[in-house]
Design an enzyme around this catalytic site. Structure first.
Site, PDB file in Angstrom:
ATOM      1  N   GLY A 231      -8.684 -14.005 -68.010  1.00  0.00           N
ATOM      2  CA  GLY A 231      -8.623 -15.359 -68.528  1.00  0.00           C
ATOM      3  C   GLY A 231      -8.307 -15.498 -70.004  1.00  0.00           C
ATOM      4  O   GLY A 231      -8.267 -16.621 -70.523  1.00  0.00           O
ATOM      5  N   GLU A 269     -11.184  -7.922 -66.777  1.00  0.00           N
ATOM      6  CA  GLU A 269     -10.045  -7.687 -65.871  1.00  0.00           C
ATOM      7  C   GLU A 269      -8.958  -8.685 -66.232  1.00  0.00           C
ATOM      8  O   GLU A 269      -8.835  -9.738 -65.626  1.00  0.00           O
ATOM      9  CB  GLU A 269     -10.464  -7.795 -64.396  1.00  0.00           C
ATOM     10  CG  GLU A 269     -11.354  -8.974 -64.083  1.00  0.00           C
ATOM     11  CD  GLU A 269     -11.747  -9.084 -62.622  1.00  0.00           C
ATOM     12  OE1 GLU A 269     -11.749  -8.066 -61.916  1.00  0.00           O
ATOM     13  OE2 GLU A 269     -12.068 -10.212 -62.198  1.00  0.00           O
ATOM     14  N   CYS A 270      -8.189  -8.332 -67.252  1.00  0.00           N
ATOM     15  CA  CYS A 270      -7.173  -9.244 -67.774  1.00  0.00           C
ATOM     16  C   CYS A 270      -5.820  -8.973 -67.131  1.00  0.00           C
ATOM     17  O   CYS A 270      -5.463  -7.829 -66.852  1.00  0.00           O
ATOM     18  CB  CYS A 270      -7.040  -9.082 -69.281  1.00  0.00           C
ATOM     19  SG  CYS A 270      -8.496  -9.678 -70.160  1.00  0.00           S
ATOM     20  N   GLY A 271      -5.071 -10.027 -66.928  1.00  0.00           N
ATOM     21  CA  GLY A 271      -3.702  -9.922 -66.449  1.00  0.00           C
ATOM     22  C   GLY A 271      -2.743 -10.449 -67.503  1.00  0.00           C
ATOM     23  O   GLY A 271      -2.087  -9.708 -68.217  1.00  0.00           O
ATOM     24  N   ARG A 272      -2.721 -11.771 -67.623  1.00  0.00           N
ATOM     25  CA  ARG A 272      -1.774 -12.454 -68.497  1.00  0.00           C
ATOM     26  C   ARG A 272      -1.709 -11.869 -69.915  1.00  0.00           C
ATOM     27  O   ARG A 272      -0.637 -11.585 -70.443  1.00  0.00           O
ATOM     28  CB  ARG A 272      -2.160 -13.936 -68.605  1.00  0.00           C
ATOM     29  CG  ARG A 272      -1.171 -14.806 -69.364  1.00  0.00           C
ATOM     30  CD  ARG A 272      -1.705 -16.238 -69.522  1.00  0.00           C
ATOM     31  NE  ARG A 272      -2.302 -16.725 -68.296  1.00  0.00           N
ATOM     32  CZ  ARG A 272      -1.613 -17.231 -67.274  1.00  0.00           C
ATOM     33  NH1 ARG A 272      -0.312 -17.346 -67.369  1.00  0.00           N
ATOM     34  NH2 ARG A 272      -2.236 -17.637 -66.180  1.00  0.00           N
ATOM     35  N   CYS A 347      18.972 -26.634 -55.668  1.00  0.00           N
ATOM     36  CA  CYS A 347      19.303 -28.022 -55.356  1.00  0.00           C
ATOM     37  C   CYS A 347      18.031 -28.845 -55.239  1.00  0.00           C
ATOM     38  O   CYS A 347      17.760 -29.434 -54.196  1.00  0.00           O
ATOM     39  CB  CYS A 347      20.109 -28.077 -54.074  1.00  0.00           C
ATOM     40  SG  CYS A 347      21.552 -27.014 -54.167  1.00  0.00           S
TER      41      CYS A 347
HETATM   42  C1  LIG Z   1      -6.123 -13.504 -61.626  1.00  0.00           C
HETATM   43  C2  LIG Z   1      -7.447 -12.934 -61.855  1.00  0.00           C
HETATM   44  C3  LIG Z   1      -7.714 -12.256 -63.038  1.00  0.00           C
HETATM   45  C4  LIG Z   1      -6.740 -12.180 -64.190  1.00  0.00           C
HETATM   46  O1  LIG Z   1      -6.637 -13.407 -64.800  1.00  0.00           O
HETATM   47  P1  LIG Z   1      -5.800 -13.602 -66.168  1.00  0.00           P
HETATM   48  O2  LIG Z   1      -5.958 -15.025 -66.473  1.00  0.00           O
HETATM   49  O3  LIG Z   1      -4.405 -13.195 -65.846  1.00  0.00           O
HETATM   50  O4  LIG Z   1      -6.407 -12.697 -67.178  1.00  0.00           O
HETATM   51  C5  LIG Z   1      -8.947 -11.674 -63.176  1.00  0.00           C
HETATM   52  N1  LIG Z   1      -9.874 -11.752 -62.193  1.00  0.00           N
HETATM   53  C6  LIG Z   1      -9.638 -12.389 -61.036  1.00  0.00           C
HETATM   54  C7  LIG Z   1     -10.689 -12.424 -60.000  1.00  0.00           C
HETATM   55  C8  LIG Z   1      -8.430 -13.006 -60.833  1.00  0.00           C
HETATM   56  O5  LIG Z   1      -8.211 -13.676 -59.687  1.00  0.00           O
END
Ligand SMILES: *Cc1c(COP(=O)(O)O)cnc(C)c1O
Length: 415
Positions: A231, A269-272, A347
């Site tokens: 997040g 647990e970061c993604g973005r 389209c």
């Molecule tokens: C998607 C998700 C994340 C990663 O979220 P980001 O906003 O990308 O850091 C972490 N934990 C869970 C459970 C998720 O579904």
């Protein structure tokens, strides 16, 4: 985008004879950014990568040695993780895990399963019993909130499908006490996404820690870890003002020292925040047209490659890369000092990536390089809508002047 990336795209355009349309990933940048993020973490804090943000193989290979492990949300992601690294710790969450997925996860030796409902806990106990396994879990709790945040996506603190209602904690504790194949290691909270406020994020973690302490006391739990989710945000509106990780970790160090029980670990647990900044989606302007007072740049590709801006209804940041080549025997159309709406080839009027953005000059044949497209971009898009070709994926290492391509520019769509 740098000169090397431009040279690569020029070469791809020349060899394919097709307009430019590619995702470019700077793997040097990815490595430097993520090692910086991880190395600043205080003691007792760990970083996992939430691979749904971008699970392309070169990204996972680059990140595997840098992060503590991968967070996955399907059996497919478990497989991707194992293909890249047979040993890397995997943690598994998601609101609708099937029996097959749970069994595969146990067999693949995942480190933790994030249990999201009462029924899932009963199923997991049942399946682990059949396999004669002991499974470590975190309970994902959907807190009532409110939260001290400034985020753009909420997974808790309001009605959503995620986690266990905080009001059901007493009931689930009774159930857990009867489980023989499931061991509770702690709690999981992932309540918000795209948060940009450093000290508010600490306040959010404080709520998590206080809740977990309260439950640990009340039910006599021996907790070892809290997953505080991902997040951390990306500021797509003002690229110069990003989440200040150094400031955040300095506040975090103090918080962990003072407020987190000594034998607990905090998992992120970061993604973005880890992968967004390494990516570019670069596409060529095919046409410029004015309809009913609004000016449109039509580009190769569109939201079927890059759904993020339409999903979030935002103007995605871009730069215009001027291209001098012009192939036709007639004058090139160009606009100066206009507001332009960037659309793709689909389209549908929803195929918009940025609306009414001021530009100093734009010409047919120039390129538009969308920035911060390394997360939730290609991975969330509906690639085959209208059966246009896929973009090339270009993996660049500027430091050693190396690059490779997966997918081909202009390759015809095949099933
Ligand atoms: C998607 C998700 C994340 C990663 O979220 P980001 O906003 O990308 O850091 C972490 N934990 C869970 C459970 C998720 O579904």
């Amino acid at each position: 985008m740098n000169n090397q990336m431009e040279a690569i795209l020029t070469q791809l355009k020349e060899t394919s004879g097709q307009p430019v349309c590619a995702y470019l990933y700077d793997l040097d940048h990815l490595r430097a950014h993520v090692s910086g993020v991880v190395s600043q973490l205080p003691e007792r804090c760990e970083m996992y990568y939430a691979m749904k943000a971008n699970s392309e193989r070169p990204i996972l290979e680059e990140l595997a040695p840098l992060v503590r492990g991968f967070e996955v949300a399907s059996a497919g992601e478990v497989k991707k993780a194992r293909q890249v690294d047979g040993q890397i710790p995997i943690i598994f969450g998601g609101p609708g895990k099937t029996d097959t997925e749970l069994v595969e996860a146990i067999r693949a030796g995942v480190k933790l399963i994030h249990v999201e409902s009462m029924h899932e806990l009963m199923r997991l106990e049942h399946l682990a019993g059949q396999l004669n396994a002991m499974v470590s879990i975190l309970l994902r709790i959907n807190l009532a909130g409110p939260f001290p945040d400034a985020a753009t996506l909420h997974m808790a603190g309001r009605p959503t499908q995620f986690g266990i209602n905080e009001r059901e904690v007493p009931e689930i504790m009774k159930l857990l006490a009867r489980c023989k194949h499931v061991r509770l290691e702690g709690f999981h909270f992932h309540s918000i996404s795209n948060h940009l406020h450093e000290s508010n994020h600490i306040s959010l973690l404080r709520i998590y820690v206080q809740k977990a302490k309260q439950w640990a006391d009340e039910y006599g739990l021996e907790i070892t870890r809290l997953n505080v989710g991902g997040g951390i945000g990306v500021n797509y509106q003002t690229l110069e003002e990003q989440f200040d990780w150094s400031l955040f970790v300095s506040l975090l160090a103090e918080f962990v020292e003072r407020e987190v029980p000594e034998n607990w670990k905090l998992m992120f647990e970061c993604g973005r925040f880890l992968t967004a900044s390494c990516g570019y989606y670069v596409t060529e302007v095919l046409d410029l047209k004015e309809n009913h007072g609004e000016r449109y740049a039509v580009v190769r590709g569109g939201t079927h490659h890059f759904r993020l801006p339409s999903s979030w209804q935002h103007n995605h940041p871009f730069e215009i890369v001027p291209v001098e080549q012009w192939a036709y025997p007639f004058a090139r159309k160009e606009w100066e000092a206009v507001d332009v709406t960037v659309v793709g080839q689909l389209c549908t009027p929803k195929d918009v990536m940025a609306r009414k953005v001021p530009v100093s000059r734009i010409r047919i044949g120039d390129w538009i390089a969308f920035q911060y497209t390394g997360a939730y971009s290609w991975s969330i898009s509906h690639h085959d809508f209208l059966s246009h070709p896929h973009p090339a994926h270009v993996w660049v290492r500027p430091s050693v002047n190396e690059w490779s391509v997966t997918g081909k520019v202009g390759e015809a769509w095949t099933s």
